[in-house]
Design a protein around this motif. Structure first.
Motif, PDB file in Angstrom:
ATOM      1  N   ALA A  42       6.710  11.115  -2.290  1.00  0.00           N
ATOM      2  CA  ALA A  42       5.858  11.030  -1.265  1.00  0.00           C
ATOM      3  C   ALA A  42       4.196  11.325  -1.510  1.00  0.00           C
ATOM      4  N   SER A  43       3.453  10.349  -1.370  1.00  0.00           N
ATOM      5  CA  SER A  43       2.094  10.686  -1.887  1.00  0.00           C
ATOM      6  C   SER A  43       1.218  11.825  -1.493  1.00  0.00           C
ATOM      7  N   ASN A  44       1.741  12.419  -0.336  1.00  0.00           N
ATOM      8  CA  ASN A  44       1.118  13.677   0.092  1.00  0.00           C
ATOM      9  C   ASN A  44       1.898  14.975  -0.593  1.00  0.00           C
ATOM     10  N   ASP A  45       2.780  14.802  -1.275  1.00  0.00           N
ATOM     11  CA  ASP A  45       3.456  16.104  -1.655  1.00  0.00           C
ATOM     12  C   ASP A  45       2.856  17.005  -2.486  1.00  0.00           C
ATOM     13  N   CYS A  46       1.883  16.476  -3.407  1.00  0.00           N
ATOM     14  CA  CYS A  46       1.309  17.163  -4.416  1.00  0.00           C
ATOM     15  C   CYS A  46      -0.072  17.166  -4.246  1.00  0.00           C
ATOM     16  N   ASN A  47      -0.701  16.433  -3.343  1.00  0.00           N
ATOM     17  CA  ASN A  47      -2.036  16.079  -3.235  1.00  0.00           C
ATOM     18  C   ASN A  47      -2.527  17.259  -2.093  1.00  0.00           C
ATOM     19  N   PRO A  48      -3.680  17.963  -2.455  1.00  0.00           N
ATOM     20  CA  PRO A  48      -4.501  18.847  -1.453  1.00  0.00           C
ATOM     21  C   PRO A  48      -4.778  18.241  -0.166  1.00  0.00           C
ATOM     22  N   GLU A  49      -4.677  18.675   0.856  1.00  0.00           N
ATOM     23  CA  GLU A  49      -5.148  18.164   2.211  1.00  0.00           C
ATOM     24  C   GLU A  49      -6.350  17.800   2.175  1.00  0.00           C
ATOM     25  N   ASP A  50      -7.040  16.734   2.592  1.00  0.00           N
ATOM     26  CA  ASP A  50      -8.431  16.258   2.619  1.00  0.00           C
ATOM     27  C   ASP A  50      -8.879  16.713   3.845  1.00  0.00           C
ATOM     28  N   PRO A  51     -10.277  16.956   3.852  1.00  0.00           N
ATOM     29  CA  PRO A  51     -11.032  17.259   5.355  1.00  0.00           C
ATOM     30  C   PRO A  51     -10.601  16.259   6.300  1.00  0.00           C
ATOM     31  N   PRO A  52     -10.744  16.717   7.512  1.00  0.00           N
ATOM     32  CA  PRO A  52     -10.630  15.619   8.666  1.00  0.00           C
ATOM     33  C   PRO A  52     -11.708  14.471   8.334  1.00  0.00           C
ATOM     34  N   GLU A  53     -11.099  13.616   8.902  1.00  0.00           N
ATOM     35  CA  GLU A  53     -12.237  12.309   9.026  1.00  0.00           C
ATOM     36  C   GLU A  53     -11.451  11.414  10.255  1.00  0.00           C
ATOM     37  N   THR A  54     -12.302  11.693  11.236  1.00  0.00           N
ATOM     38  CA  THR A  54     -11.859  10.929  12.461  1.00  0.00           C
ATOM     39  C   THR A  54     -12.462   9.392  12.461  1.00  0.00           C
ATOM     40  N   LYS A  55     -11.836   8.442  12.540  1.00  0.00           N
ATOM     41  CA  LYS A  55     -12.305   7.088  12.717  1.00  0.00           C
ATOM     42  C   LYS A  55     -11.912   6.478  13.897  1.00  0.00           C
ATOM     43  N   THR A  56     -12.750   5.545  14.259  1.00  0.00           N
ATOM     44  CA  THR A  56     -12.246   4.783  15.934  1.00  0.00           C
ATOM     45  C   THR A  56     -12.118   3.415  15.344  1.00  0.00           C
ATOM     46  N   LEU A  57     -10.951   2.909  16.020  1.00  0.00           N
ATOM     47  CA  LEU A  57     -10.645   1.496  15.779  1.00  0.00           C
ATOM     48  C   LEU A  57     -10.691   0.875  17.215  1.00  0.00           C
ATOM     49  N   GLU A  58     -11.513  -0.286  16.982  1.00  0.00           N
ATOM     50  CA  GLU A  58     -11.545  -1.242  18.034  1.00  0.00           C
ATOM     51  C   GLU A  58     -10.135  -1.611  18.312  1.00  0.00           C
ATOM     52  N   ALA A  59      -9.790  -2.371  19.333  1.00  0.00           N
ATOM     53  CA  ALA A  59      -8.636  -3.153  19.798  1.00  0.00           C
ATOM     54  C   ALA A  59      -8.475  -4.282  18.527  1.00  0.00           C
ATOM     55  N   GLY A  60      -7.133  -4.098  17.987  1.00  0.00           N
ATOM     56  CA  GLY A  60      -6.960  -5.208  17.004  1.00  0.00           C
ATOM     57  C   GLY A  60      -7.740  -4.892  15.640  1.00  0.00           C
ATOM     58  N   GLN A  61      -8.479  -3.705  15.339  1.00  0.00           N
ATOM     59  CA  GLN A  61      -9.208  -3.469  14.265  1.00  0.00           C
ATOM     60  C   GLN A  61      -8.116  -3.032  13.129  1.00  0.00           C
ATOM     61  N   GLN A  62      -8.385  -3.503  11.923  1.00  0.00           N
ATOM     62  CA  GLN A  62      -7.493  -2.942  10.900  1.00  0.00           C
ATOM     63  C   GLN A  62      -8.083  -2.288   9.788  1.00  0.00           C
ATOM     64  N   LEU A  63      -7.555  -1.358   9.179  1.00  0.00           N
ATOM     65  CA  LEU A  63      -7.730  -0.334   8.072  1.00  0.00           C
ATOM     66  C   LEU A  63      -6.988  -0.629   6.925  1.00  0.00           C
ATOM     67  N   SER A  64      -7.574  -0.852   5.757  1.00  0.00           N
ATOM     68  CA  SER A  64      -6.691  -0.826   4.604  1.00  0.00           C
ATOM     69  C   SER A  64      -6.594   0.447   3.723  1.00  0.00           C
ATOM     70  N   TYR A  65      -5.586   0.788   3.156  1.00  0.00           N
ATOM     71  CA  TYR A  65      -5.512   1.894   2.046  1.00  0.00           C
ATOM     72  C   TYR A  65      -4.518   1.442   0.901  1.00  0.00           C
ATOM     73  N   LYS A  66      -4.756   2.176  -0.285  1.00  0.00           N
ATOM     74  CA  LYS A  66      -4.185   2.037  -1.299  1.00  0.00           C
ATOM     75  C   LYS A  66      -3.753   3.367  -2.189  1.00  0.00           C
ATOM     76  N   GLY A  67      -2.569   3.112  -2.887  1.00  0.00           N
ATOM     77  CA  GLY A  67      -1.935   4.227  -3.506  1.00  0.00           C
ATOM     78  C   GLY A  67      -1.352   4.151  -4.613  1.00  0.00           C
ATOM     79  N   THR A  68      -1.093   4.982  -5.557  1.00  0.00           N
ATOM     80  CA  THR A  68      -0.639   4.572  -6.767  1.00  0.00           C
ATOM     81  C   THR A  68       0.682   5.732  -6.883  1.00  0.00           C
ATOM     82  N   TRP A  69       1.608   5.280  -7.519  1.00  0.00           N
ATOM     83  CA  TRP A  69       2.853   6.142  -7.774  1.00  0.00           C
ATOM     84  C   TRP A  69       3.091   6.401  -9.477  1.00  0.00           C
ATOM     85  N   PHE A  70       3.036   7.429  -9.935  1.00  0.00           N
ATOM     86  CA  PHE A  70       3.185   7.658 -11.419  1.00  0.00           C
ATOM     87  C   PHE A  70       4.784   7.503 -11.853  1.00  0.00           C
TER      88      PHE A  70
END
Length: 224
Positions: free
Chosen positions: A155-183
């Motif tokens: 799991a990508s969060n097993d060994c990663n330190p917790e990032d500071p909170p970042e609240t985002k507002t999503l409008e109806a139907g809005q999309q956000l993209s994220y990427k990750g890499t597995w070693f």
């Protein structure tokens, strides 16, 4: 013309006729002049009215152009940061419930070699009919399982330190993209235990945010 007859001499009658003709001619000339003046007066009034109409049209056109320019120069709410007054007037968006979010996961390519670093991506969509807010500081998790889903390998969060909170507002139907890499190695919560290389085989990845999970996406690891 008939010769004049009467007790007076013919010259007197001729003079009288000439005088009468002259009076008639002058009267006709006056009448013609008056008609011409009236006609000219009507044309002048028409010209003045036409000029006034042209001026009014030009002013209306100018006003319309100014209005259009002002409207086009006003920034849209979707492309500009709202002013402090506008933001203060707007009520805060409610938190995004897990059921109001949909996640879709993707794999960079269907097959990797052992030792490669597979890349994953996910798209988060607000599927509700209203804007909502969510803490996305840590982002979504990527989890790798055996193809049957029975064993969680990483799991990508097993060994990663917790990032500071970042609240985002999503409008109806809005999309956000994220990427990750597995070693390509195993992991456990809080990064406990050893991290071992995952052997060749068929696997699947899932994206998760809170209780919201994507459908699994399969991929393969093959021997180098």
């Amino acid at each position: 013309m008939l010769e004049p007859n009467g007790p007076l001499s013919p010259e007197i009658y001729w003079r009288r006729r000439a005088l009468a003709i002259g009076v008639i001619a002058v009267a006709l000339a006056i009448v013609i002049w008056l008609v011409a003046m009236v006609a000219r007066g009507g044309e002048s009034a028409g010209a003045e009215n036409a000029a006034a109409s042209t001026t009014t049209t030009a002013e209306s056109t100018t006003s319309a152009s100014a209005t259009t320019s002002a409207a086009s120069s006003t920034p849209s709410s979707g492309s500009q940061t709202p002013s402090a007054t506008t933001a203060a007037d707007q009520p805060p968006a409610p938190p995004c419930a897990d059921q109001s979010l949909a996640l879709k996961v993707s794999v960079g390519q269907p097959t990797y070699r052992v030792g490669d670093q597979p890349s994953f991506g996910t798209v988060i969509t607000n599927i509700s009919s209203a804007a909502c807010s969510r803490d996305l500081g840590a982002g979504p998790q990527f989890l790798v399982y055996t193809l049957d889903g029975q064993r969680r390998l990483w799991a990508s969060n097993d060994c990663n330190p917790e990032d500071p909170p970042e609240t985002k507002t999503l409008e109806a139907g809005q999309q956000l993209s994220y990427k990750g890499t597995w070693f390509g190695t195993t992991s456990q919560p809080e990064c406990a235990g050893d991290r071992l290389q995952v052997p060749a085989g068929a696997y699947m990845v899932v994206a998760q945010l809170g209780a919201a999970r994507s459908a699994a996406e399969p991929f393969n690891l093959v021997a180098s």
